[in-house]
Design a protein around this motif. Structure first.
Motif, PDB file in Angstrom:
ATOM      1  N   LEU A  31       0.828  -1.203   0.000  1.00  0.00           N
ATOM      2  CA  LEU A  31       0.000   0.000   0.000  1.00  0.00           C
ATOM      3  C   LEU A  31       0.867   1.260   0.000  1.00  0.00           C
ATOM      4  O   LEU A  31       0.618   2.199  -0.762  1.00  0.00           O
ATOM      5  CB  LEU A  31      -0.939   0.000   1.212  1.00  0.00           C
ATOM      6  CG  LEU A  31      -1.880   1.189   1.320  1.00  0.00           C
ATOM      7  CD1 LEU A  31      -2.873   1.175   0.175  1.00  0.00           C
ATOM      8  CD2 LEU A  31      -2.592   1.167   2.651  1.00  0.00           C
ATOM      9  N   ILE A  32       1.892   1.270   0.814  1.00  0.00           N
ATOM     10  CA  ILE A  32       2.807   2.414   0.868  1.00  0.00           C
ATOM     11  C   ILE A  32       3.523   2.576  -0.475  1.00  0.00           C
ATOM     12  O   ILE A  32       3.642   3.683  -1.000  1.00  0.00           O
ATOM     13  CB  ILE A  32       3.817   2.265   2.027  1.00  0.00           C
ATOM     14  CG1 ILE A  32       3.094   2.399   3.362  1.00  0.00           C
ATOM     15  CG2 ILE A  32       4.947   3.266   1.916  1.00  0.00           C
ATOM     16  CD1 ILE A  32       3.931   2.016   4.560  1.00  0.00           C
ATOM     17  N   TYR A  33       3.976   1.491  -1.069  1.00  0.00           N
ATOM     18  CA  TYR A  33       4.656   1.534  -2.374  1.00  0.00           C
ATOM     19  C   TYR A  33       3.708   2.049  -3.445  1.00  0.00           C
ATOM     20  O   TYR A  33       4.094   2.841  -4.290  1.00  0.00           O
ATOM     21  CB  TYR A  33       5.163   0.130  -2.731  1.00  0.00           C
ATOM     22  CG  TYR A  33       5.956   0.081  -4.001  1.00  0.00           C
ATOM     23  CD1 TYR A  33       7.266   0.524  -4.050  1.00  0.00           C
ATOM     24  CD2 TYR A  33       5.395  -0.421  -5.172  1.00  0.00           C
ATOM     25  CE1 TYR A  33       8.002   0.481  -5.215  1.00  0.00           C
ATOM     26  CE2 TYR A  33       6.108  -0.469  -6.343  1.00  0.00           C
ATOM     27  CZ  TYR A  33       7.417  -0.017  -6.355  1.00  0.00           C
ATOM     28  OH  TYR A  33       8.136  -0.061  -7.520  1.00  0.00           O
ATOM     29  N   TYR A  34       2.450   1.598  -3.405  1.00  0.00           N
ATOM     30  CA  TYR A  34       1.470   2.048  -4.390  1.00  0.00           C
ATOM     31  C   TYR A  34       1.237   3.552  -4.272  1.00  0.00           C
ATOM     32  O   TYR A  34       1.224   4.257  -5.272  1.00  0.00           O
ATOM     33  CB  TYR A  34       0.154   1.295  -4.192  1.00  0.00           C
ATOM     34  CG  TYR A  34      -0.937   1.756  -5.125  1.00  0.00           C
ATOM     35  CD1 TYR A  34      -0.967   1.330  -6.443  1.00  0.00           C
ATOM     36  CD2 TYR A  34      -1.919   2.633  -4.694  1.00  0.00           C
ATOM     37  CE1 TYR A  34      -1.950   1.765  -7.311  1.00  0.00           C
ATOM     38  CE2 TYR A  34      -2.910   3.075  -5.558  1.00  0.00           C
ATOM     39  CZ  TYR A  34      -2.916   2.635  -6.850  1.00  0.00           C
ATOM     40  OH  TYR A  34      -3.887   3.074  -7.716  1.00  0.00           O
ATOM     41  N   VAL A  35       1.067   4.039  -3.059  1.00  0.00           N
ATOM     42  CA  VAL A  35       0.770   5.454  -2.849  1.00  0.00           C
ATOM     43  C   VAL A  35       1.968   6.326  -3.204  1.00  0.00           C
ATOM     44  O   VAL A  35       1.818   7.396  -3.789  1.00  0.00           O
ATOM     45  CB  VAL A  35       0.307   5.702  -1.397  1.00  0.00           C
ATOM     46  CG1 VAL A  35       0.253   7.179  -1.079  1.00  0.00           C
ATOM     47  CG2 VAL A  35      -1.045   5.057  -1.164  1.00  0.00           C
ATOM     48  N   LEU A  36       3.176   5.889  -2.871  1.00  0.00           N
ATOM     49  CA  LEU A  36       4.358   6.718  -3.082  1.00  0.00           C
ATOM     50  C   LEU A  36       5.004   6.576  -4.457  1.00  0.00           C
ATOM     51  O   LEU A  36       5.665   7.502  -4.925  1.00  0.00           O
ATOM     52  CB  LEU A  36       5.400   6.418  -2.004  1.00  0.00           C
ATOM     53  CG  LEU A  36       5.012   6.778  -0.576  1.00  0.00           C
ATOM     54  CD1 LEU A  36       6.117   6.382   0.383  1.00  0.00           C
ATOM     55  CD2 LEU A  36       4.698   8.248  -0.451  1.00  0.00           C
ATOM     56  N   VAL A  37       4.817   5.434  -5.124  1.00  0.00           N
ATOM     57  CA  VAL A  37       5.531   5.207  -6.387  1.00  0.00           C
ATOM     58  C   VAL A  37       4.589   5.005  -7.570  1.00  0.00           C
ATOM     59  O   VAL A  37       4.676   5.717  -8.570  1.00  0.00           O
ATOM     60  CB  VAL A  37       6.484   3.989  -6.263  1.00  0.00           C
ATOM     61  CG1 VAL A  37       7.164   3.693  -7.575  1.00  0.00           C
ATOM     62  CG2 VAL A  37       7.509   4.225  -5.180  1.00  0.00           C
ATOM     63  N   ILE A  38       3.691   4.055  -7.480  1.00  0.00           N
ATOM     64  CA  ILE A  38       2.885   3.668  -8.641  1.00  0.00           C
ATOM     65  C   ILE A  38       1.865   4.743  -9.005  1.00  0.00           C
ATOM     66  O   ILE A  38       1.749   5.130 -10.166  1.00  0.00           O
ATOM     67  CB  ILE A  38       2.181   2.323  -8.386  1.00  0.00           C
ATOM     68  CG1 ILE A  38       3.230   1.224  -8.226  1.00  0.00           C
ATOM     69  CG2 ILE A  38       1.224   1.983  -9.518  1.00  0.00           C
ATOM     70  CD1 ILE A  38       2.668  -0.114  -7.812  1.00  0.00           C
ATOM     71  N   ARG A  39       1.138   5.250  -8.034  1.00  0.00           N
ATOM     72  CA  ARG A  39       0.081   6.221  -8.317  1.00  0.00           C
ATOM     73  C   ARG A  39       0.611   7.517  -8.938  1.00  0.00           C
ATOM     74  O   ARG A  39       0.055   7.996  -9.930  1.00  0.00           O
ATOM     75  CB  ARG A  39      -0.698   6.494  -7.040  1.00  0.00           C
ATOM     76  CG  ARG A  39      -1.971   7.210  -7.279  1.00  0.00           C
ATOM     77  CD  ARG A  39      -2.831   7.180  -6.059  1.00  0.00           C
ATOM     78  NE  ARG A  39      -3.967   8.047  -6.258  1.00  0.00           N
ATOM     79  CZ  ARG A  39      -4.594   8.678  -5.310  1.00  0.00           C
ATOM     80  NH1 ARG A  39      -4.200   8.522  -4.073  1.00  0.00           N
ATOM     81  NH2 ARG A  39      -5.606   9.440  -5.575  1.00  0.00           N
ATOM     82  N   PRO A  40       1.687   8.120  -8.395  1.00  0.00           N
ATOM     83  CA  PRO A  40       2.213   9.323  -9.057  1.00  0.00           C
ATOM     84  C   PRO A  40       2.692   9.063 -10.483  1.00  0.00           C
ATOM     85  O   PRO A  40       2.517   9.899 -11.366  1.00  0.00           O
ATOM     86  CB  PRO A  40       3.378   9.750  -8.166  1.00  0.00           C
ATOM     87  CG  PRO A  40       3.093   9.159  -6.848  1.00  0.00           C
ATOM     88  CD  PRO A  40       2.365   7.884  -7.125  1.00  0.00           C
TER      89      PRO A  40
END
Length: 108
Positions: A31-40
């Protein structure tokens, strides 16, 4: 003489707890990786796609190679850029880095 190996008769307590705790930790990391890397990255990709789709004749752009030019003709996957009077090149649409305000070329 035979050797007897003692085995632990204690039941393994907490294996279910360890599994769920591990699952929660991995889920939190994802979840943290998704919010910080994938979504942007996805939002930047959408913005870039919109910018390329909205290009038109007369727009001034900068290519990935650093060339500044004015779009004079558009095709399905290529653009014809005018770099200076009489100097025209054909570049792929994906090579467009960004658009610049109109009049930037004349200011140089």
């Amino acid at each position: 003489m035979t050797e007897a190996w003692a085995q632990s008769s204690q039941p393994t307590i907490g294996t279910d707890v360890d599994f769920w705790l591990t699952l929660i930790i991995f889920s939190a990391f994802f979840l943290i990786y998704y919010v910080l890397v994938i979504r942007p990255r996805l939002s930047r990709h959408k913005e870039r796609f919109k910018m390329i789709a909205s290009l038109g004749k007369g727009d001034e752009i900068i290519t990935n190679g650093g060339l500044l030019g004015k779009v004079i003709q558009m095709g399905d996957s290529f653009l014809l850029l005018e770099l200076a009077d009489g100097i025209e090149i054909k570049v792929e649409k994906n090579a467009v880095s960004r658009t610049v305000p109109k009049g930037t070329i004349k200011g140089l």
